[in-house]
Design a protein around this motif. Structure first.
Motif, PDB file in Angstrom:
ATOM      1  N   ARG A   1     -10.770   1.537  -7.238  1.00  0.00           N
ATOM      2  CA  ARG A   1     -10.818   2.750  -6.419  1.00  0.00           C
ATOM      3  C   ARG A   1     -11.889   3.717  -6.915  1.00  0.00           C
ATOM      4  O   ARG A   1     -12.034   3.913  -8.113  1.00  0.00           O
ATOM      5  CB  ARG A   1      -9.453   3.472  -6.462  1.00  0.00           C
TER       6      ARG A   1
ATOM      7  N   TRP B   1      -8.252  -4.396  -6.005  1.00  0.00           N
ATOM      8  CA  TRP B   1      -8.627  -3.310  -5.090  1.00  0.00           C
ATOM      9  C   TRP B   1      -8.023  -1.984  -5.509  1.00  0.00           C
ATOM     10  O   TRP B   1      -8.501  -0.929  -5.096  1.00  0.00           O
ATOM     11  CB  TRP B   1      -8.323  -3.650  -3.640  1.00  0.00           C
ATOM     12  N   ILE B   2      -7.001  -2.007  -6.330  1.00  0.00           N
ATOM     13  CA  ILE B   2      -6.446  -0.754  -6.860  1.00  0.00           C
ATOM     14  C   ILE B   2      -7.338  -0.224  -7.984  1.00  0.00           C
ATOM     15  O   ILE B   2      -7.696   0.961  -8.010  1.00  0.00           O
ATOM     16  CB  ILE B   2      -5.031  -0.984  -7.422  1.00  0.00           C
TER      17      ILE B   2
ATOM     18  N   VAL C   1      -1.996  -4.848 -11.587  1.00  0.00           N
ATOM     19  CA  VAL C   1      -2.263  -4.411 -10.206  1.00  0.00           C
ATOM     20  C   VAL C   1      -3.430  -5.222  -9.670  1.00  0.00           C
ATOM     21  O   VAL C   1      -4.219  -5.764 -10.441  1.00  0.00           O
ATOM     22  CB  VAL C   1      -2.588  -2.897 -10.119  1.00  0.00           C
ATOM     23  N   PRO C   2      -3.570  -5.319  -8.344  1.00  0.00           N
ATOM     24  CA  PRO C   2      -4.700  -6.074  -7.791  1.00  0.00           C
ATOM     25  C   PRO C   2      -6.022  -5.347  -8.034  1.00  0.00           C
ATOM     26  O   PRO C   2      -6.047  -4.134  -8.261  1.00  0.00           O
ATOM     27  CB  PRO C   2      -4.412  -6.131  -6.288  1.00  0.00           C
TER      28      PRO C   2
ATOM     29  N   THR D   1       0.836  -1.200   0.000  1.00  0.00           N
ATOM     30  CA  THR D   1       0.000   0.000   0.000  1.00  0.00           C
ATOM     31  C   THR D   1       0.873   1.254   0.000  1.00  0.00           C
ATOM     32  O   THR D   1       2.084   1.181   0.211  1.00  0.00           O
ATOM     33  CB  THR D   1      -0.903   0.053   1.252  1.00  0.00           C
TER      34      THR D   1
END
Lengths: 150, 150
Positions: free
Chosen positions: A150, A146-147, A143-144, A88
């Protein structure tokens, strides 16, 4: 291994001057602020205005440092599982160094006016680097979820 | 202003293990190396392998630091005029912090295997961050001629 790891001392090279006095939780993309560099280093800024963007390393002086929680919830969002701190951009890190890529609007002497710096008024600045496309950017990334959500 | 600028203490979070024992002068794009993170911080790496690329901040321990020349010749090339230190990626900086965006090949426990890290064996690592396209990259940039003519 802990005992082998060295400690180093940093000296700020300048200070952020911004109307933003407290962390906003936003990415600060539209904020315009000034970086006031130590006047003894003014000459070291020559040529920087040939670049449209610069990388600013700064010390997040209001963050936690040293022994910090190793798992965090990204951006405080409850719907996201805990992830490792280094996955993070949380300001609370063993070494609370922030890295921002910002637009250089203007250089006047020892003052850099920039757009997009997510750092509050009074933040110590520890390095300035030119942003070099191809070296600092990557074309093909993963990227995962959750990125991207956003 | 010099008197107002604070000093901060960093503690390395890990060490670079690489076959490269001396600076090469190259950008290290194809070098594969390991970053061995302090084992007490292993948990903080969880989730990092969801990212294809990471940002490594490291301490260039063989560089000059503190009072360094303010004007330098980029990459030692004689054909390029002297420019201000902060307009270059010279390792000799007031705070000799390097920033590399590297490909994360594999994470095993507290060890990150990466490609493209321009840091020699034994380099202290001070932070690891995920590379986030759009935040860390800029689409439309301008750089001076001496960069594009490399």
């Amino acid at each position: 291994m802990v005992d082998e790891l060295p400690s180093m001392t940093l000296k700020a090279i300048g200070i952020v001057r911004s109307a933003t006095k407290q962390p906003t939780g936003q990415d600060g993309r539209e904020i315009v602020s000034d970086i006031v560099i130590d006047s003894s280093l003014t000459e070291a800024l020559d040529g920087l205005d040939g670049f449209s963007h610069i990388i600013v390393l700064y010390w997040m002086h209001q963050a936690m440092s040293g022994e910090v929680p190793l798992k965090v919830r990204p951006m405080g969002r409850q719907g996201i599982p805990l992830v490792g701190l280094f996955s993070t951009r949380s300001p609370n890190r063993p070494n609370p160094i922030g890295k921002a890529t910002v637009k250089l609007l203007e250089r006047q002497g020892n003052i850099l006016r920039v757009e997009g710096l997510d750092a509050i008024d009074g933040t110590p600045v520890i390095d300035i680097k030119p942003y070099i496309p191809g070296y600092d950017s990557v074309a093909d990334t993963k990227v995962p979820l959750w990125i991207t959500s956003r």
